[in-house]
Design an enzyme around this catalytic site. Structure first.
Site, PDB file in Angstrom:
ATOM      1  NE  ARG A   8      -3.740  -2.098   2.508  1.00 28.32           N
ATOM      2  CZ  ARG A   8      -4.790  -2.466   1.778  1.00 28.32           C
ATOM      3  NH1 ARG A   8      -5.181  -1.715   0.758  1.00 28.32           N
ATOM      4  NH2 ARG A   8      -5.459  -3.561   2.054  1.00 28.32           N
ATOM      5  N   GLY A   9       0.332   2.359  -0.404  1.00 29.31           N
ATOM      6  CA  GLY A   9       1.111   3.596  -0.450  1.00 29.31           C
ATOM      7  C   GLY A   9       2.111   3.548  -1.586  1.00 29.31           C
ATOM      8  N   GLY A  33      -7.495  -2.679  -6.379  1.00 27.17           N
ATOM      9  CA  GLY A  33      -8.803  -2.134  -5.996  1.00 27.17           C
ATOM     10  C   GLY A  33      -9.019  -0.683  -6.405  1.00 27.17           C
ATOM     11  CB  ILE A  64     -12.330  -9.617  -1.491  1.00 31.05           C
ATOM     12  CG1 ILE A  64     -12.694 -11.086  -1.306  1.00 31.05           C
ATOM     13  CG2 ILE A  64     -12.486  -8.842  -0.205  1.00 31.05           C
ATOM     14  CD1 ILE A  64     -11.699 -11.862  -0.465  1.00 31.05           C
ATOM     15  CG  ASP A  65     -15.020  -5.473   0.569  1.00 34.47           C
ATOM     16  OD1 ASP A  65     -14.631  -6.566   0.981  1.00 34.47           O
ATOM     17  OD2 ASP A  65     -14.741  -4.388   1.107  1.00 34.47           O
ATOM     18  NE  ARG A  94     -11.998  -0.119   3.849  1.00 30.15           N
ATOM     19  CZ  ARG A  94     -11.313   0.294   4.906  1.00 30.15           C
ATOM     20  NH1 ARG A  94     -10.775  -0.578   5.722  1.00 30.15           N
ATOM     21  NH2 ARG A  94     -11.151   1.578   5.147  1.00 30.15           N
ATOM     22  CB  ILE A 107     -11.961 -15.389   3.517  1.00 32.00           C
ATOM     23  CG1 ILE A 107     -12.886 -16.170   4.461  1.00 32.00           C
ATOM     24  CG2 ILE A 107     -12.646 -15.119   2.174  1.00 32.00           C
ATOM     25  CD1 ILE A 107     -14.179 -15.482   4.799  1.00 32.00           C
TER      26      ILE A 107
HETATM   27  P1  ATP Z   1      -8.123  -2.802  -1.636  1.00 26.72           P
HETATM   28  O1  ATP Z   1      -8.835  -1.635  -1.035  1.00 26.72           O
HETATM   29  O2  ATP Z   1      -9.048  -3.776  -2.277  1.00 26.72           O
HETATM   30  O3  ATP Z   1      -7.149  -3.443  -0.735  1.00 26.72           O
HETATM   31  P2  ATP Z   1      -6.830  -0.788  -3.181  1.00 26.72           P
HETATM   32  O4  ATP Z   1      -6.260  -0.782  -4.546  1.00 26.72           O
HETATM   33  O5  ATP Z   1      -7.947   0.185  -2.936  1.00 26.72           O
HETATM   34  O6  ATP Z   1      -7.248  -2.282  -2.864  1.00 26.72           O
HETATM   35  P3  ATP Z   1      -4.980   0.772  -1.626  1.00 26.72           P
HETATM   36  O7  ATP Z   1      -4.014   0.330  -0.593  1.00 26.72           O
HETATM   37  O8  ATP Z   1      -5.976   1.794  -1.261  1.00 26.72           O
HETATM   38  O9  ATP Z   1      -5.670  -0.569  -2.116  1.00 26.72           O
HETATM   39  O10 ATP Z   1      -4.189   1.313  -2.891  1.00 26.72           O
HETATM   40  C1  ATP Z   1      -3.249   0.521  -3.597  1.00 26.72           C
HETATM   41  C2  ATP Z   1      -2.214   1.363  -4.278  1.00 26.72           C
HETATM   42  O11 ATP Z   1      -2.823   2.430  -5.008  1.00 26.72           O
HETATM   43  C3  ATP Z   1      -1.252   2.003  -3.289  1.00 26.72           C
HETATM   44  O12 ATP Z   1       0.050   1.831  -3.797  1.00 26.72           O
HETATM   45  C4  ATP Z   1      -1.652   3.464  -3.254  1.00 26.72           C
HETATM   46  O13 ATP Z   1      -0.546   4.321  -3.068  1.00 26.72           O
HETATM   47  C5  ATP Z   1      -2.278   3.687  -4.617  1.00 26.72           C
HETATM   48  N1  ATP Z   1      -3.355   4.677  -4.517  1.00 26.72           N
HETATM   49  C6  ATP Z   1      -4.411   4.648  -3.684  1.00 26.72           C
HETATM   50  N2  ATP Z   1      -5.213   5.717  -3.856  1.00 26.72           N
HETATM   51  C7  ATP Z   1      -4.631   6.460  -4.821  1.00 26.72           C
HETATM   52  C8  ATP Z   1      -4.952   7.706  -5.458  1.00 26.72           C
HETATM   53  N3  ATP Z   1      -6.045   8.395  -5.138  1.00 26.72           N
HETATM   54  N4  ATP Z   1      -4.119   8.157  -6.414  1.00 26.72           N
HETATM   55  C9  ATP Z   1      -3.001   7.464  -6.740  1.00 26.72           C
HETATM   56  N5  ATP Z   1      -2.638   6.307  -6.185  1.00 26.72           N
HETATM   57  C10 ATP Z   1      -3.437   5.791  -5.242  1.00 26.72           C
HETATM   58 MG    MG Z   2      -9.525   0.176  -1.527  1.00 24.48          MG
END
Ligand code: ATP
Ligand code: MG
Length: 483
Positions: free
Chosen positions: A170-171, A195, A225-226, A271, A384
């Site tokens: 993440r990030g 996601g 997954i949601d 969530r 899961i």
């Molecule tokens: P999930 O929520 O299903 O776990 P997700 O893709 O929403 O999946 P996040 O951890 O929110 O998971 O984001 C994954 C990646 O996308 C991270 O590397 C994060 O830095 C990047 N990211 C999230 N939001 C943004 C945004 N608004 N703009 C650019 N990059 C983003």
């Molecule tokens: Mg997300």
């Protein structure tokens, strides 16, 4: 050129929400030729491939669109449409010039490895592409890690394992650094599995690629997954999650029914959307009450949860409650004076509603009712998320991966793939991130659940809490209709 039924050419390039004839809207995806108009095209090599040798119609017609909603079409197509996914007659990359990469970001979900595998095999078997790189550890892997060479042989078995072969994080999304890296490495197809956050990041990458005028196709494969991604019918891994949740519900039921006054509580993912809890409850038949974020509930008084639990214990001697992780957050944060804590991607961390509810029910029965209860709380979330996908999700992941490959080869970019109204389509990335898919309390599915569990609807409360009076009426009517 793309033509509507009235035979008026549709200006198909790139802009979203494009009304063409009265009531017809094509939400189109960008194409590389929008900003690189002189790009040469080539005949699609698929025609010569073994796989498509006997297919009657190898290519999707450029006119084919998918209707988001089934609408009566007397005067011609109406409503929102998306481009149908599939192989096109012309491709915008020579196979031996393709350098593709795959990255996975965000949380785990069953099926990620199948998508990775099928992108690699699809590129290789259908288009003869040999240069495929794995970006390790999410977005930051573009600029902080070495890449991994992916071949059909390397990914051969990965769909049998859970998690992501490429690892995730993440990030760490830095658009400029990522696109610099894409440019430096000579990558021209980017497949991004993740996601809502990931897809937002993918859209930024696409926009930067366009700004720099690079011949790079950016394809997003939505993962959640949601099942909370808008527009698409269902997300991959969802079926597997609902199936695996049955084991946790079953365990809670066995525990609860084996003792006096047994109460089993199972917390499932969700969530902002209660789809997993809703579907797992409907599938199981062992659940007495299902709580989701979309339907506010209350504990005390007439029609409240305590009263319901008391009744079920009296009647059956045990009770099983399933709740989605996002349910009841408004109470917990109010009661605990919780401070907002965020993860590395900026997502708000939720408080554990399962622990909170467990304590509340315990307190109520021991202190107020003066009866001993046997409480078992199960949180199967990580069990899961970590399993491999089931058969139906594996098939679904294969379709998603192949659609993404066909789209990128055909020169589309800044798109997401997914089934809309049961047909696979190319959807502008921004379209799937602007809203979220949630359980509609006014739809019949929620009524079916209420009818199946016979749980309280908590509607009196909902009405007081800003739930529109008309909605409450619709829900009541739905319930009567279902019963
Ligand atoms: P999930 O929520 O299903 O776990 P997700 O893709 O929403 O999946 P996040 O951890 O929110 O998971 O984001 C994954 C990646 O996308 C991270 O590397 C994060 O830095 C990047 N990211 C999230 N939001 C943004 C945004 N608004 N703009 C650019 N990059 C983003
Ligand atoms: Mg997300």
């Amino acid at each position: 050129p793309f033509r509507s039924r009235q035979n008026q050419p549709i200006r198909s390039q790139s802009s979203n929400h494009q009304p063409v004839n009265d009531g017809f809207v094509l939400e189109d995806v960008p194409h590389l030729t929008n900003f690189l108009p002189n790009l040469p095209s080539y005949p699609n090599p698929l025609k010569q491939s073994q796989a498509y040798a006997v297919v009657k119609q190898t290519f999707v017609s450029p006119d084919d669109v998918v209707a988001q909603k089934v609408v009566v079409q007397r005067e011609g197509p109406r409503g929102v449409h998306f481009r149908r996914a599939g192989p096109r007659e012309k491709v915008y990359f020579k196979s031996d010039e393709v350098r593709a990469c795959i990255v996975t970001c965000g949380g785990l979900c069953p099926g990620i490895n199948t998508v990775i595998r099928e992108i690699v095999c699809g590129l290789n078997y259908m288009y003869g592409v040999e240069d495929i790189l794995g970006i390790e550890g999410g977005y930051r892997g573009f600029y902080s890690k070495n890449t991994l060479r992916l071949t059909p042989k390397v990914v051969n078995d990965i769909h049998k394992r859970g998690g992501t072969f490429l690892r995730t994080s993440r990030g760490g999304h830095d658009t400029n650094k990522i696109v610099d890296n894409i440019q430096d490495r000579g990558i021209n197809q980017v497949y991004i599995i993740g996601g809502d956050g990931t897809q937002r990041g993918a859209d930024l990458i696409y926009k930067e690629v366009e700004k720099r005028g690079l011949q790079v196709a950016v394809a997003g494969i939505p993962k959640t997954i949601d099942n909370d991604i808008a527009v698409i019918d269902k997300s991959f891994g969802f079926d597997t999650a609902v199936e695996e949740a049955q084991r946790a519900i079953n365990a809670a039921h066995v525990e609860a029914e084996s003792v006096d006054n047994g109460v089993g509580i199972v917390k499932l993912m969700g969530r902002y959307s209660g789809f997993i809890a809703l579907n797992a409850t409907l599938a199981s038949r062992d659940v007495d009450c299902c709580l989701i974020p979309e339907s506010p509930f209350y504990l005390e008084g007439r029609g409240g949860l305590f009263e319901f639990v008391e009744e079920r214990l009296k009647e059956n001697g045990h009770v099983v409650i399933v709740l989605a992780e996002g349910a009841g957050q408004e109470y917990i944060s109010g009661e605990m004076n919780a401070v907002d804590v965020k993860d590395a991607s900026g997502n708000k961390l939720l408080l554990d509603v399962g622990l909170w509810l467990t304590q509340k029910i315990k307190d109520h029965f021991t202190k107020v009712q003066k009866t001993a209860i046997n409480m078992k709380y199960i949180d199967p979330t990580y069990m899961i998320r970590a399993i491999p996908s089931n058969a139906s999700d594996n098939i679904y992941c294969t379709l998603l991966a192949q659609s993404a490959v066909h789209g990128a080869m055909a020169g589309f970019s800044g798109f997401t793939v997914g089934p809309v109204n049961s047909r696979h389509a190319y959807i502008p990335i921004a379209r799937v991130t602007e809203t979220q898919n949630t359980v509609k309390l006014t739809d019949r599915m929620w009524a079916r659940l209420l009818a199946s569990t016979n749980q309280p609807s908590f509607l009196e409360y909902s009405e007081g809490q800003g739930q529109a009076k008309e909605d409450v009426d619709v829900i009541n009517n739905n319930m009567r209709a279902t019963l």
